[in-house]
Scaffold this motif. Structure first.
Motif, PDB file in Angstrom:
ATOM      1  N   ASN A 470       3.994   9.698  12.750  1.00 30.38           N
ATOM      2  CA  ASN A 470       3.567   8.389  12.272  1.00 30.38           C
ATOM      3  C   ASN A 470       2.970   8.482  10.878  1.00 30.38           C
ATOM      4  O   ASN A 470       3.157   7.582  10.061  1.00 30.38           O
ATOM      5  N   GLN A 471       2.269   9.571  10.603  1.00 25.27           N
ATOM      6  CA  GLN A 471       1.688   9.705   9.268  1.00 25.27           C
ATOM      7  C   GLN A 471       2.783   9.871   8.224  1.00 25.27           C
ATOM      8  O   GLN A 471       2.732   9.262   7.148  1.00 25.27           O
ATOM      9  N   LEU A 472       3.790  10.671   8.548  1.00 25.10           N
ATOM     10  CA  LEU A 472       4.918  10.815   7.618  1.00 25.10           C
ATOM     11  C   LEU A 472       5.557   9.452   7.364  1.00 25.10           C
ATOM     12  O   LEU A 472       5.864   9.087   6.229  1.00 25.10           O
ATOM     13  N   SER A 473       5.759   8.690   8.440  1.00 27.46           N
ATOM     14  CA  SER A 473       6.383   7.370   8.303  1.00 27.46           C
ATOM     15  C   SER A 473       5.557   6.472   7.395  1.00 27.46           C
ATOM     16  O   SER A 473       6.098   5.754   6.558  1.00 27.46           O
ATOM     17  N   THR A 474       4.244   6.514   7.577  1.00 28.41           N
ATOM     18  CA  THR A 474       3.394   5.640   6.776  1.00 28.41           C
ATOM     19  C   THR A 474       3.470   6.016   5.300  1.00 28.41           C
ATOM     20  O   THR A 474       3.625   5.153   4.432  1.00 28.41           O
ATOM     21  N   VAL A 475       3.394   7.305   5.032  1.00 31.58           N
ATOM     22  CA  VAL A 475       3.491   7.752   3.637  1.00 31.58           C
ATOM     23  C   VAL A 475       4.836   7.323   3.057  1.00 31.58           C
ATOM     24  O   VAL A 475       4.929   6.757   1.962  1.00 31.58           O
ATOM     25  N   GLY A 476       5.884   7.549   3.835  1.00 27.10           N
ATOM     26  CA  GLY A 476       7.221   7.177   3.374  1.00 27.10           C
ATOM     27  C   GLY A 476       7.341   5.692   3.114  1.00 27.10           C
ATOM     28  O   GLY A 476       7.971   5.267   2.134  1.00 27.10           O
ATOM     29  N   ALA A 477       6.708   4.886   3.954  1.00 27.18           N
ATOM     30  CA  ALA A 477       6.819   3.435   3.808  1.00 27.18           C
ATOM     31  C   ALA A 477       6.206   2.986   2.488  1.00 27.18           C
ATOM     32  O   ALA A 477       6.763   2.125   1.797  1.00 27.18           O
ATOM     33  N   PHE A 478       5.078   3.586   2.123  1.00 28.85           N
ATOM     34  CA  PHE A 478       4.467   3.206   0.843  1.00 28.85           C
ATOM     35  C   PHE A 478       5.331   3.664  -0.326  1.00 28.85           C
ATOM     36  O   PHE A 478       5.451   2.980  -1.342  1.00 28.85           O
ATOM     37  N   PHE A 479       5.939   4.816  -0.153  1.00 29.74           N
ATOM     38  CA  PHE A 479       6.870   5.322  -1.176  1.00 29.74           C
ATOM     39  C   PHE A 479       8.029   4.344  -1.346  1.00 29.74           C
ATOM     40  O   PHE A 479       8.407   3.968  -2.452  1.00 29.74           O
ATOM     41  N   LEU A 480       8.571   3.923  -0.209  1.00 33.77           N
ATOM     42  CA  LEU A 480       9.710   2.994  -0.238  1.00 33.77           C
ATOM     43  C   LEU A 480       9.293   1.669  -0.875  1.00 33.77           C
ATOM     44  O   LEU A 480      10.020   1.094  -1.684  1.00 33.77           O
ATOM     45  N   GLY A 481       8.093   1.213  -0.513  1.00 36.88           N
ATOM     46  CA  GLY A 481       7.592  -0.035  -1.089  1.00 36.88           C
ATOM     47  C   GLY A 481       7.478   0.078  -2.600  1.00 36.88           C
ATOM     48  O   GLY A 481       7.913  -0.802  -3.353  1.00 36.88           O
ATOM     49  N   ALA A 482       6.921   1.197  -3.043  1.00 29.19           N
ATOM     50  CA  ALA A 482       6.736   1.389  -4.486  1.00 29.19           C
ATOM     51  C   ALA A 482       8.097   1.446  -5.188  1.00 29.19           C
ATOM     52  O   ALA A 482       8.257   0.932  -6.295  1.00 29.19           O
ATOM     53  N   SER A 483       9.077   2.046  -4.523  1.00 28.85           N
ATOM     54  CA  SER A 483      10.391   2.171  -5.161  1.00 28.85           C
ATOM     55  C   SER A 483      11.002   0.802  -5.400  1.00 28.85           C
ATOM     56  O   SER A 483      11.727   0.594  -6.375  1.00 28.85           O
ATOM     57  N   THR A 484      10.692  -0.139  -4.507  1.00 21.66           N
ATOM     58  CA  THR A 484      11.253  -1.481  -4.689  1.00 21.66           C
ATOM     59  C   THR A 484      10.633  -2.165  -5.907  1.00 21.66           C
ATOM     60  O   THR A 484      11.282  -2.964  -6.583  1.00 21.66           O
ATOM     61  N   LEU A 485       9.369  -1.809  -6.204  1.00 22.13           N
ATOM     62  CA  LEU A 485       8.756  -2.358  -7.413  1.00 22.13           C
ATOM     63  C   LEU A 485       9.545  -1.913  -8.652  1.00 22.13           C
ATOM     64  O   LEU A 485       9.635  -2.645  -9.642  1.00 22.13           O
ATOM     65  N   LEU A 486      10.110  -0.694  -8.588  1.00 29.70           N
ATOM     66  CA  LEU A 486      10.927  -0.221  -9.712  1.00 29.70           C
ATOM     67  C   LEU A 486      12.093  -1.171  -9.966  1.00 29.70           C
ATOM     68  O   LEU A 486      12.461  -1.427 -11.113  1.00 29.70           O
ATOM     69  N   LEU A 487      12.682  -1.682  -8.878  1.00 27.73           N
ATOM     70  CA  LEU A 487      13.810  -2.609  -9.047  1.00 27.73           C
ATOM     71  C   LEU A 487      13.331  -3.879  -9.740  1.00 27.73           C
ATOM     72  O   LEU A 487      13.968  -4.360 -10.686  1.00 27.73           O
TER      73      LEU A 487
END
Lengths: 614, 388, 199
Positions: A470-487
């Motif tokens: 779950n911790q990996l998932s949470t970290v990944g989710a924030f990473f994914l969220g931030a990547s969308t800001l790049l778009l």
């Protein structure tokens, strides 16, 4: 393969008939503007659904966490699913249908431009209505599938489920009308020579998806109506103690719900079926097979719904039937993957961002498809169903399939829409961060599911030992969220100062690349004649087409006038449904009367009538 | 993307090699014939899918490296398709699908076959706890911790009392939904869901509700205690005997041998006539606790041998022996019992049990908050914890 | 090029199939409606015999009466065909007469349904009484709502006709209204057979 050398204007000259004020957007019936509105709105709700997901992930960061209450959590995951499916994935596909399909088939607009505007406004109002629930503290809280009888007034007495059942009904109206519009457009508004088997794959998949919309949405509409009657008029459809069957809801929901999965994924398949050939400089391998595979998926998609219900106790015969049909549908899906790979084979692959997202889809959708095969086996599904394993599976399909496909489409068609290219450097950063964030978020969920964590749980006990995943998932989710800001940053930056795109920056073969970027409001000064599947890759044909499509006509073609009535009718329809909440049978009729007035005004408005001012 | 492939593959392998001890709710550590069948099937399919995934990824990687555009790339040959290949990659996957479908369908029928003789246990889901009834053993009832004997075929007859739940104890096998019992016209049969299995190992196995059922869906745990036949029989006997106030040990045993729980009426009659006949061994705290229970809790809860009128809430007989309370949520001890009884909503939102300060609930409350002081709550908790 | 320009000349009437887009779109919509009524009917069928308490179908259905209302609705479809014919020929009186018949017959059907509903409620069959009541009223109620919309549509056409706004060039709008009317009629035939006639 030489990129088009026709002496084309890089961007279209100032148009005379197009206003740009707010009012012109509200009354627009131009498919391109409606497409842009769909896209922007769906992007906004992607943000909303994304933030909901991030709060969910924060709550699940550690076991027995008390960050948010169970009640709030249940609203968040329900709205996350509902938002992402109905307010993001579907409208995003519709955004592309709107903007791209008429251009690909050589049409000036869709068949029913005002109806198209109506679809958009209903979507917008329905989405707002659904989210107003947050502000009254009663967001839907019974999951996106809303299984009866938890949704009954007995077990959900609040407004939460009312918002859900009525909100989805409103959105359903929009989707059915969109489906009707695109079927008619594709059947009837193809340019001369654009035979069905010459249509670009994206148009083909839009066609199949539209049929699914038109046929699947009425089923959920009935289910929602039955539920609304149960809630507002005390009927017995899903009341077990009165002889109703809660499991009937599951059947109705999934008879809609499984075609819905293909409604979501086929447009993405369509996008990459256009992107991969363009950047491999090779025609799509096995075009008819890819088309028929899509059609077949659409058909078989109707016969697999109960694989969502293996645990509900259908008996071994029904289980076996749905095992077989589900496994069969894997075959045409596999065939598509092989054809995409064969298209790249022997090509000259250009790794633009659009192409990278398309390849990402091929690689990662396969993961989701294969875990799908695991739970197509009913006994195995008895373990995996409603666990995080399934959450991992459908996020690989939805994010790895649909979102990557849509991102591919954004990078591919952005220059057509705006006349400017998206920044490729930022694009590649966006691609890699999406891939990393995505896998980091969803791959560990396979494990939390395997180790017994059910989905839709507000918290989990420490002794399950799934904290690390779950911790990996949470970290990944924030990473994914931030990547969308790049778009978002890329879009903003490129709109202002992106490299100017010619009318065919990629040297792509299909008709939308024969007109200026951005297109004139009338798209085609005159209708071109198409003689093959890749018209812009045959030098003679391209010359003939571009002579027509890049020509500046002395008098512009007549286009339908803007209309105020779609937004009025959309408002009426939304109000009608919202008034059902009063529970008084005649109150919604007021909204209906308002709608009827709008419909009459609409019906007697001549869309082509010349205005005195012009 | 290439860089993530290898680790992903390795992680995939780890799926098959997990150790059950660390993961008490693991779905890949089977301990029954039912779970074994599923796991065997899963492993077969897992390797097939790994084979396909590896194949696809290797070919894809090859394509991406080999056919990338180079400055000297010639114009690609414009190939439109190849019928033979299309047929090949339709038939290939179709054969794999058949290879998966055959054992699957065999398992579908095998796992749903009704054993000729089995111990039937009725499993009833409630918001947010589990009730277990033993219809073949005098209708004995317990809650949240299911006891079953090892080596005997067991058939769980599953349904729900309110909304849909799903009974899932991964190490015992797959889940089945607990559907509300749909009422049918006279002459038709009610429809239950079933799970059949034979446990092969003793131990305590964890599970939880797997179908979203409301506010505290995530707090609706299950524990299954698989024990030897002797232990199981002894437990059933103790359950039947319950905790009668005046009945001696030998009388309790007599009651058990008759196959019925100890009669309740005398116990209640004793209450009415006062406490003078209570056995001298009884501690005053126990007496007070029991009286408080009878006055405040017995409308919903039953304790065999004390009061069996309350049937809508968990039966509390032998509560002191349970490892957890509140459906697997809290460790069973007096402090947690005090917390649970005093303020159930803070422990389990949406629970129907009223607390000291009860404010609403779902469905709307028809009973008042407890009329207990915090000290009295502790007395009740002590009493309940003493029920062994 | 010349050809394309010629096509472009009158382009908002150009279609690739030669069919009018409204017709194609409306057929698609009818396809969607089939699924809608199909789902309602399936719900009725799976709940057949599941009512826990009466009145049961056999207690309340009056087949001869419903046969009459069915016949009236069927006849209205015939009138619809003749009305369209009138409009296409530019015969205003004929068109208005037959449109009037459609309106009257449609209203008679609705009158029968109103009578039937109130009668059933009187007999104790309400929306809430049993799954039979729930499925029956929702199914036939939605059909009745469709007929009502159809009658309002026909009245609108009738008024247009009175004001000389239904010339033969506008026959398409009557044709599409007719498509809708026939569809609603056919749905009723299916309901009549599956709900009333099959015990």
């Amino acid at each position: 393969m030489s990129v088009s050398t026709a002496p084309a204007p890089a961007t279209s000259p100032e148009t005379h008939h197009e206003d740009t004020g707010l009012w012109s957007w509200i009354t627009t019936v131009d498919h391109k503007r409606i497409g842009i509105m769909y896209f922007v709105t769906s992007l906004f709700f992607l943000g909303v659904g994304g933030i909901e997901a991030l709060i969910i992930r924060l709550q699940l960061f550690s076991p027995e966490n008390q960050l948010i209450s169970a009640q709030v959590y249940n609203q968040l995951f329900t709205m996350h699913g509902t938002t992402m499916i109905f307010l993001v994935a579907m409208p995003q596909a519709v955004a592309f249908f709107n903007y791209i399909v008429p251009l690909q088939i050589g049409a000036r607009d869709v068949a029913f431009p005002r109806l198209n505007a109506l679809s958009y406004w209903i979507y917008l109002f329905g989405a707002i209505y659904l989210n107003v629930s947050w502000f009254v503290g009663a967001a839907p809280n019974t999951s996106w599938v809303g299984y009866a009888n938890l949704t009954s007034t007995q077990f959900s007495p609040g407004l939460n489920v009312d918002f859900w059942v009525l909100g989805l009904s409103i959105l359903g109206v929009s989707s059915i009308m969109g489906g009707v519009n695109f079927i008619t457009t594709i059947i009837n508004l193809r340019a001369p020579g654009m035979k069905l088997m010459r249509m670009p794959l994206f148009t083909w998949m839009t066609f199949v998806t539209s049929f699914l919309l038109v046929t699947a949405l009425p089923v959920i509409a009935v289910a929602l109506i039955l539920l609304a009657f149960d809630r507002f008029f005390a009927t017995n459809f899903f009341v077990a103690s009165a002889g109703g069957d809660p499991v009937l809801w599951q059947h109705l929901f999934w008879i809609f719900g499984h075609p819905e999965v293909y409604i979501l994924v086929l447009p993405a398949f369509g996008v990459i079926s256009d992107v991969i050939p363009a950047f491999s400089r090779k025609p799509l391998f096995g075009y008819p097979v890819v088309v028929y595979a899509g059609v077949l998926i659409g058909f078989i998609g109707w016969g697999v719904w109960s694989h969502h219900m293996f645990t509900s106790g259908l008996g071994p015969i029904a289980d076996s039937f749905f095992v077989a049909s589900t496994m069969i549908i894997a075959i045409p899906t596999g065939v598509k993957i092989f054809n995409w790979m064969a298209t790249m084979w022997g090509g000259a692959i250009r790794f633009t961002t659009a192409m990278m997202f398309a390849v990402g889809l091929v690689a990662l959708f396969t993961v989701g498809g294969l875990s799908g095969i695991m739970h197509s086996s009913a006994p195995v599904d008895l373990q995996q169903h409603d666990s995080y394993f399934v959450v991992a599976h459908f996020h690989y399909v939805i994010v790895g399939g649909i979102l990557l496909g849509m991102f591919s489409g954004v990078y591919y068609w952005f220059p057509k829409v705006t006349g400017r290219l998206l920044d490729e450097k930022l694009g590649k950063l966006h691609f890699w961060s999406t891939i990393i964030g995505f896998n980091l978020t969803f791959f560990p969920m396979h494990f939390s599911g395997m180790y017994g964590m059910p989905r839709r749980t507000w918290t989990y006990r420490a002794e399950l030992n799934v904290e690390i995943y779950n911790q990996l998932s949470t970290v990944g989710a924030f990473f994914l969220g931030a990547s969308t800001l790049l778009l978002l940053w890329n879009i903003w930056k490129s709109l202002k100062s992106g490299e100017k795109a010619g009318h065919n920056p990629w040297g792509a073969p299909t008709l939308e690349w024969s007109i200026p970027s951005p297109p004139h409001h009338y798209n085609f000064p005159a209708l071109p004649e198409v003689r093959s599947r890749e018209p812009l890759w045959n030098d003679d044909e391209r010359a003939a087409i571009e002579a027509v499509t890049l020509h500046e006509p002395a008098t512009e073609p007549e286009m339908p006038n803007p209309s105020f009535w779609p937004i009025v009718v959309a408002f009426g329809i939304t109000i009608t449904w919202a008034l059902v909440m009063t529970g008084i049978w005649w109150v919604p009729l007021l909204g209906l009367a308002f709608t009827a007035l709008g419909v009459y005004a609409w019906a007697f408005e001549d869309p082509f009538k010349k205005k005195a001012a012009h | 993307m290439k860089s993530v492939r290898l680790p992903l593959g390795l992680l995939g392998l780890a799926l098959l090699t997990a150790c059950a001890g660390e993961y008490p709710q693991s779905s890949i550590s089977p301990t029954t014939d039912f779970a074994d069948t599923i796991h065997g099937l899963y492993v077969t399919i897992f390797w097939w899918t790994m084979l396909i995934l590896t194949g696809v990824w290797i070919v894809l990687a090859y394509i991406l490296v080999k056919f990338r555009e180079r400055p000297d790339s010639p114009k690609p040959k414009q190939i439109h398709g190849h019928l033979g290949m299309e047929i090949a990659w339709t038939i290939g996957p179709a054969l794999i699908v058949v290879a998966i479908a055959i054992p699957t369908i065999q398992a579908v029928f095998a796992t749903q076959e009704v054993p000729e003789e089995s111990l039937v246990v009725e499993v009833i889901g409630h918001q947010y706890w589990w009730e277990f009834r033993y219809p073949e053993n005098g209708g004995l009832v317990t809650a949240n911790e299911l006891h079953i004997p090892m080596g005997t075929p067991v058939s769980l007859r599953i349904h729900s009392d309110d909304v849909i739940h799903s009974f899932w104890v991964p190490q015992l096998g797959g889940k089945r939904d607990a559907n509300p019992l749909r009422q049918v016209p006279e002459g038709q049969d009610l429809k239950y869901n079933w799970i059949h299995f034979t446990a092969q190992e003793t131990g305590t196995f964890m599970g939880q509700c797997a179908e979203f059922c409301g506010d505290s869906h995530s707090l609706m745990g299950i524990r299954v205690i698989v024990e030897t036949q002797e232990e199981f029989d002894a437990w059933l006997g103790d359950l039947a005997a319950g905790h009668p106030q005046t009945v001696t040990q030998s009388q309790a045993l007599n009651a058990t041998t008759e196959g019925l729980p100890a009669p309740t009426a005398p116990a209640l009659a004793q209450e009415e006539t006062g406490q003078e006949e209570a056995p001298p061994a009884e501690d005053p705290g126990t007496v007070e606790g029991r009286n408080l229970f009878l006055a405040n809790c017995s409308a919903c809860h039953a304790i065999n041998g004390v009061s069996e009128a309350g049937v809508i809430a968990p039966n509390l007989t032998l509560l002191g022996r349970r490892s957890s309370i509140a459906a697997g949520l809290l460790e069973n001890n007096v402090d947690n019992l005090v917390r649970w009884i005093g303020d159930p909503q803070s422990v389990k939102p949406g629970a129907l049990m009223p607390g000291l300060e009860y404010q609403g609930g779902r469905p709307p409350v028809v009973w008042p908050a407890f009329n207990l002081t915090p000290d009295q709550v502790r007395t009740v908790a002590n009493y309940l914890y003493s029920l062994r | 090029m010349a050809e394309a320009a010629a096509v472009a000349h009158d382009d908002h009437h150009y279609t690739s199939t030669g069919l009018n887009s409204w017709k194609v779109g409306f057929w698609t919509f009818i396809g969607s409606e089939c699924l809608f009524f199909g789902t309602l009917l399936s719900t009725y069928m799976v709940y057949k015999g599941a009512a826990l308490q009466g009145p049961y179908p056999g207690d309340v259905f009056d087949i001869p009466l419903t046969t009459i209302s069915t016949f009236v609705l069927l006849m209205s479809s015939l009138a619809m065909v003749l009305a369209l014919d009138g409009v296409q020929r530019g015969n205003k009186r004929l068109a208005l007469f037959w449109l009037g018949v459609v309106i009257v017959f449609g209203s008679i059907f609705l009158g029968f349904q109103y009578y039937e509903f109130t009668h059933f409620v009187h007999e104790g069959l309400t929306l809430q009484q049993s799954v039979f009541g729930s499925t029956f009223f929702v199914l036939t109620g939605f059909h009745g709502a469709h007929v009502t919309v159809g009658v309002i549509w026909m009245i609108s056409l009738f008024v247009m006709g009175l004001r000389d706004k239904l010339p033969p060039e506008k026959a398409l709008s009557v044709e599409i209204a007719g498509l809708y009317w026939h569809f609603v009629d056919i749905v009723w035939i299916v309901i009549f057979v599956l709900v009333y006639l099959i015990p």
